[in-house]
Scaffold this motif. Structure first.
Motif, PDB file in Angstrom:
ATOM      1  N   ASN A   1     -40.479  92.742  44.978  1.00  0.00           N
ATOM      2  CA  ASN A   1     -41.131  93.421  43.860  1.00  0.00           C
ATOM      3  C   ASN A   1     -40.846  94.699  43.819  1.00  0.00           C
ATOM      4  N   ASN A   2     -40.385  95.389  42.869  1.00  0.00           N
ATOM      5  CA  ASN A   2     -39.670  96.629  43.000  1.00  0.00           C
ATOM      6  C   ASN A   2     -40.631  97.320  41.635  1.00  0.00           C
TER       7      ASN A   2
ATOM      8  N   ALA B   1     -38.904  99.024  38.667  1.00  0.00           N
ATOM      9  CA  ALA B   1     -37.711  98.615  37.868  1.00  0.00           C
ATOM     10  C   ALA B   1     -38.208  98.707  36.214  1.00  0.00           C
TER      11      ALA B   1
END
Length: 125
Positions: free
Chosen positions: A18-19, A22
């Motif tokens: 999970n960035n 982003a």
């Protein structure tokens, strides 16, 4: 089969990473074109006009100390300067009257620190 002979259990594949940044990549197009804004340049620190640096051994049991005189600062300012200089030089020190007394012979390293603090003329004697 003993404790050491056991094979490690297979772990299930990890979930996709999970960035949190982003979504910021999508907003890059909304930034204004052109160079980045210039940083505001602050004036160089204002310090005393001069300082006299000398090494002393007399009356101190043979120990060498470096004395910084003629700074013309208040007692509170002298304490602040002493703390910064002691940290920068890695030595001890004290305030005696209107002079800073630093432990050891610091005549070579001290002028650079004083000039960085805004002293315009450093006399080493």
């Amino acid at each position: 089969m003993g404790k050491r002979d056991k094979k490690p259990e297979a772990t299930p594949p990890a979930a996709p990473f999970n960035n949190p940044f982003a979504a910021l990549g999508l907003q890059r197009e909304e930034l204004p074109a052109g160079p980045a804004p210039a940083l505001v340049k602050t004036d160089e620190p204002k310090g005393p006009a001069r300082a006299v640096v000398r090494m002393e051994r007399k009356g101190r049991g043979g120990k060498e100390v470096t004395v910084v005189e003629q700074l013309g600062l208040s007692a509170a300012e002298l304490e602040k300067w002493l703390k910064v200089l002691k940290g920068g030089l890695g030595c001890g020190g004290t305030v005696e009257g209107d002079a800073l007394v630093l432990q050891g012979d610091q005549r070579e390293r001290l002028p650079a620190l004083l000039e960085a603090r805004g002293v315009r003329r450093v006399t080493v004697g």
